[in-house]
Enzyme design. Structure first.
Site, mmCIF file in Angstrom:
data_model
loop_
_atom_site.group_PDB
_atom_site.id
_atom_site.type_symbol
_atom_site.label_atom_id
_atom_site.label_comp_id
_atom_site.label_asym_id
_atom_site.label_seq_id
_atom_site.Cartn_x
_atom_site.Cartn_y
_atom_site.Cartn_z
ATOM 1 N N ASN A 45 0.833 -1.206 0.000
ATOM 2 C CA ASN A 45 0.000 0.000 0.000
ATOM 3 C C ASN A 45 0.867 1.255 0.000
ATOM 4 O OD1 ASN A 45 0.570 -0.926 2.664
ATOM 5 N ND2 ASN A 45 -1.103 0.272 3.526
ATOM 6 N N ILE A 46 0.404 2.244 -0.733
ATOM 7 C CA ILE A 46 1.116 3.522 -0.875
ATOM 8 C C ILE A 46 0.129 4.638 -0.550
ATOM 9 C CG2 ILE A 46 2.394 5.033 -2.436
ATOM 10 C CD1 ILE A 46 3.175 2.522 -4.053
ATOM 11 N N CYS A 56 -4.167 0.602 -2.405
ATOM 12 C CA CYS A 56 -3.967 -0.607 -1.612
ATOM 13 C C CYS A 56 -2.947 -1.553 -2.249
ATOM 14 C CB CYS A 56 -5.280 -1.367 -1.476
ATOM 15 S SG CYS A 56 -6.531 -0.514 -0.526
ATOM 16 N N GLU A 58 -3.237 -4.750 -2.778
ATOM 17 C CA GLU A 58 -3.832 -5.685 -3.748
ATOM 18 C C GLU A 58 -3.889 -5.059 -5.140
ATOM 19 O OE1 GLU A 58 -4.930 -4.824 -0.753
ATOM 20 O OE2 GLU A 58 -6.434 -6.219 0.003
ATOM 21 N N CYS A 89 -10.396 -4.444 0.746
ATOM 22 C CA CYS A 89 -11.424 -3.395 0.784
ATOM 23 C C CYS A 89 -12.372 -3.543 -0.410
ATOM 24 C CB CYS A 89 -10.781 -2.012 0.795
ATOM 25 S SG CYS A 89 -10.263 -1.420 -0.832
ATOM 26 N N CYS A 92 -10.826 -2.835 -3.928
ATOM 27 C CA CYS A 92 -9.980 -3.938 -4.399
ATOM 28 C C CYS A 92 -10.829 -5.130 -4.830
ATOM 29 C CB CYS A 92 -8.981 -4.342 -3.328
ATOM 30 S SG CYS A 92 -7.673 -3.106 -3.115
HETATM 31 N N1 THU Z 1 -5.179 -1.377 2.832
HETATM 32 C C1 THU Z 1 -4.643 -2.230 1.897
HETATM 33 O O1 THU Z 1 -3.598 -1.946 1.308
HETATM 34 N N2 THU Z 1 -5.296 -3.376 1.652
HETATM 35 C C2 THU Z 1 -6.359 -3.847 2.361
HETATM 36 O O2 THU Z 1 -6.832 -4.945 2.121
HETATM 37 C C3 THU Z 1 -6.930 -3.025 3.444
HETATM 38 C C4 THU Z 1 -6.445 -1.613 3.484
HETATM 39 C C5 THU Z 1 -4.426 -0.164 3.194
HETATM 40 C C6 THU Z 1 -4.983 1.137 2.732
HETATM 41 C C7 THU Z 1 -4.363 2.085 3.725
HETATM 42 O O3 THU Z 1 -3.042 2.428 3.306
HETATM 43 C C8 THU Z 1 -4.241 1.271 4.992
HETATM 44 O O4 THU Z 1 -4.340 -0.084 4.589
HETATM 45 C C9 THU Z 1 -5.311 1.578 6.024
HETATM 46 O O5 THU Z 1 -6.567 1.547 5.454
#
Ligand code: THU
Length: 132
Positions: A45-46, A56, A58, A89, A92
């Site tokens: 995630n960035i 995210c 994914e 989420c 995704c």
């Molecule tokens: N996030 C993801 O990268 N994948 C997920 O399945 C859930 C949420 C990240 C987004 C954000 O950077 C952090 O988690 C908190 O929501």
């Protein structure tokens, strides 16, 4: 229990998670996707100071595979810290549905895993067929 291939994917997700850019949430996520070519693509995630621009793990993994020319994705693994395996989420889930990834393995850093299909994650979804 994860099989050898799933464990390889999980290890790739755990590794790329270290690169997560999360100055705002401090919640690091890693993902790895296996393409039909046999190659594994990863993403973390960035985040962004403009919070809504965050992408995210994914989606970054799936988009990396597509950018490399892949179209058929076989298996996606996502991992984060937590007692229970992390759930993708809603945004995704829509992207997972777009590429009809048949198997999604949700995990935590201890290797607890929960497996679902794209259809189970996002039933009755909007897709190409909805526009016919
Ligand atoms: N996030 C993801 O990268 N994948 C997920 O399945 C859930 C949420 C990240 C987004 C954000 O950077 C952090 O988690 C908190 O929501």
């Amino acid at each position: 229990m994860m099989d050898a291939l799933e464990k390889e994917l999980w290890q790739a997700a755990v590794k790329v998670r270290q690169n997560a850019y999360t100055p705002y949430s401090r919640f690091k996520v890693g993902a790895a996707v296996l393409a039909a070519s046999g190659k594994i693509y990863t993403g973390c995630n960035i985040e962004n100071a403009s919070y809504g621009l965050t992408c995210c793990a994914e989606r970054n993994a799936i988009f990396a595979a597509v950018c490399a020319g892949e179209r058929e994705l076989k298996l996606l693994c996502v991992t984060a810290e937590g007692e229970l395996p992390v759930a993708p989420c809603g945004a995704c889930r829509q992207v997972i549905a777009e590429f009809a990834i048949p198997k999604i393995i949700m995990t935590n850093l201890q290797g607890s895993a929960k497996t679902m299909t794209a259809e189970e994650l996002l039933p009755y979804s909007f897709g190409a067929a909805s526009m016919e």
